[in-house]
Structure formats: C-alpha cells, structure tokens
Design a protein around this motif. Structure first.
Motif, PDB file in Angstrom:
ATOM      1  N   PRO A  81       5.682   8.321  -2.055  1.00  0.00           N
ATOM      2  CA  PRO A  81       4.491   7.482  -1.905  1.00  0.00           C
ATOM      3  C   PRO A  81       3.706   7.930  -0.674  1.00  0.00           C
ATOM      4  O   PRO A  81       4.296   8.248   0.363  1.00  0.00           O
ATOM      5  N   VAL A  82       2.380   7.967  -0.798  1.00  0.00           N
ATOM      6  CA  VAL A  82       1.520   8.354   0.319  1.00  0.00           C
ATOM      7  C   VAL A  82       0.297   7.447   0.349  1.00  0.00           C
ATOM      8  O   VAL A  82      -0.012   6.756  -0.628  1.00  0.00           O
ATOM      9  N   MET A  83      -0.385   7.454   1.499  1.00  0.00           N
ATOM     10  CA  MET A  83      -1.587   6.640   1.680  1.00  0.00           C
ATOM     11  C   MET A  83      -2.726   7.521   2.161  1.00  0.00           C
ATOM     12  O   MET A  83      -2.497   8.513   2.841  1.00  0.00           O
ATOM     13  N   ASN A  84      -3.947   7.108   1.820  1.00  0.00           N
ATOM     14  CA  ASN A  84      -5.106   7.728   2.441  1.00  0.00           C
ATOM     15  C   ASN A  84      -5.496   6.859   3.637  1.00  0.00           C
ATOM     16  O   ASN A  84      -4.850   5.838   3.913  1.00  0.00           O
ATOM     17  N   LEU A  85      -6.549   7.236   4.345  1.00  0.00           N
ATOM     18  CA  LEU A  85      -6.931   6.512   5.556  1.00  0.00           C
ATOM     19  C   LEU A  85      -7.286   5.062   5.262  1.00  0.00           C
ATOM     20  O   LEU A  85      -6.915   4.159   6.020  1.00  0.00           O
ATOM     21  N   ASP A  86      -7.971   4.805   4.157  1.00  0.00           N
ATOM     22  CA  ASP A  86      -8.314   3.431   3.797  1.00  0.00           C
ATOM     23  C   ASP A  86      -7.058   2.592   3.561  1.00  0.00           C
ATOM     24  O   ASP A  86      -6.997   1.426   3.960  1.00  0.00           O
ATOM     25  N   ASP A  87      -6.055   3.178   2.921  1.00  0.00           N
ATOM     26  CA  ASP A  87      -4.796   2.463   2.691  1.00  0.00           C
ATOM     27  C   ASP A  87      -4.114   2.110   4.009  1.00  0.00           C
ATOM     28  O   ASP A  87      -3.578   1.012   4.177  1.00  0.00           O
ATOM     29  N   VAL A  88      -4.124   3.050   4.952  1.00  0.00           N
ATOM     30  CA  VAL A  88      -3.513   2.802   6.262  1.00  0.00           C
ATOM     31  C   VAL A  88      -4.241   1.666   6.969  1.00  0.00           C
ATOM     32  O   VAL A  88      -3.597   0.749   7.509  1.00  0.00           O
ATOM     33  N   ARG A  89      -5.565   1.711   6.953  1.00  0.00           N
ATOM     34  CA  ARG A  89      -6.345   0.640   7.596  1.00  0.00           C
ATOM     35  C   ARG A  89      -5.996  -0.721   7.000  1.00  0.00           C
ATOM     36  O   ARG A  89      -5.753  -1.684   7.719  1.00  0.00           O
ATOM     37  N   THR A  90      -5.997  -0.799   5.674  1.00  0.00           N
ATOM     38  CA  THR A  90      -5.672  -2.061   5.008  1.00  0.00           C
ATOM     39  C   THR A  90      -4.255  -2.513   5.344  1.00  0.00           C
ATOM     40  O   THR A  90      -4.032  -3.701   5.649  1.00  0.00           O
ATOM     41  N   GLY A  91      -3.321  -1.593   5.345  1.00  0.00           N
ATOM     42  CA  GLY A  91      -1.939  -1.937   5.677  1.00  0.00           C
ATOM     43  C   GLY A  91      -1.802  -2.442   7.099  1.00  0.00           C
ATOM     44  O   GLY A  91      -1.084  -3.423   7.354  1.00  0.00           O
ATOM     45  N   LEU A  92      -2.504  -1.819   8.037  1.00  0.00           N
ATOM     46  CA  LEU A  92      -2.436  -2.268   9.426  1.00  0.00           C
ATOM     47  C   LEU A  92      -3.113  -3.619   9.607  1.00  0.00           C
ATOM     48  O   LEU A  92      -2.621  -4.454  10.371  1.00  0.00           O
TER      49      LEU A  92
END
Length: 99
Positions: A81-92
């Motif tokens: 599983p990987v994330m893009n920058l938008d996914d990281v922002r939402t997760g944080l």
C-alpha cells in the motif's frame, strides 16, 4: 486502495518473451485492466523490474493482476500500500483530529 506493485522478471524467460515479441503483450494485458497511475522500469538486484502504481479495489483482484506475470515470466511480485501527497495530508489531518 493505491498500491505499488513491484514485478521482478526472470531474465531467461523475459529474454525469450522479448525475442518472441510477447513481453509487451503480457504487460499490456495487465495494464489495460489496472490502468496504472504510473509505471516505471529499471533493474533491481540484477533483474528487470517494473514499479507500477495503481488503484486496487479488492484483494480478490490480486490473482488477475499477478498471474500473467507469474505464468508467462516466472516473476517475483510484491504489493505494497502507498499514498500520494494528498493521501498523506488527509491522513495527518485525520490523525490530528483524533480520527
């Protein structure tokens, strides 16, 4: 879920597939189904390797994605599983909000 699929290709079978003109057909048959967000190619541990990012809707999709590489090219495959920058922002943001 966005995943990174790493496909390490068996050199001898891949050489044969290239010579017979089948390598592109194997790749295209999978890529047509998964419609990758990105696909990059290089070498890992001395093996031809594809790094493919795509959206996997269900774990049950794994066989239809992996089997052509296993059966035609004796590949070693990993899914991560990987994330893009938008996914990281939402997760944080979710983390900070206590969700």
């Amino acid at each position: 879920m966005r995943v990174l699929m790493t496909v390490e290709l068996d050199t001898q079978l891949t050489n044969k597939a290239i010579t017979e003109g089948r390598l592109a057909a194997v790749m295209e048959s999978v890529f047509e189904r998964i419609r990758p967000e990105a696909a990059h190619f290089g070498a890992k541990d001395g093996m031809r390797t594809a790094y493919v990012v795509f959206d996997m809707e269900n774990a049950s999709d794994i066989p239809s994605v992996a089997e052509p590489f296993f059966q035609e090219l004796n590949a070693r495959i990993e899914f991560q599983p990987v994330m893009n920058l938008d996914d990281v922002r939402t997760g944080l943001q979710n983390f900070a909000a206590g969700r």
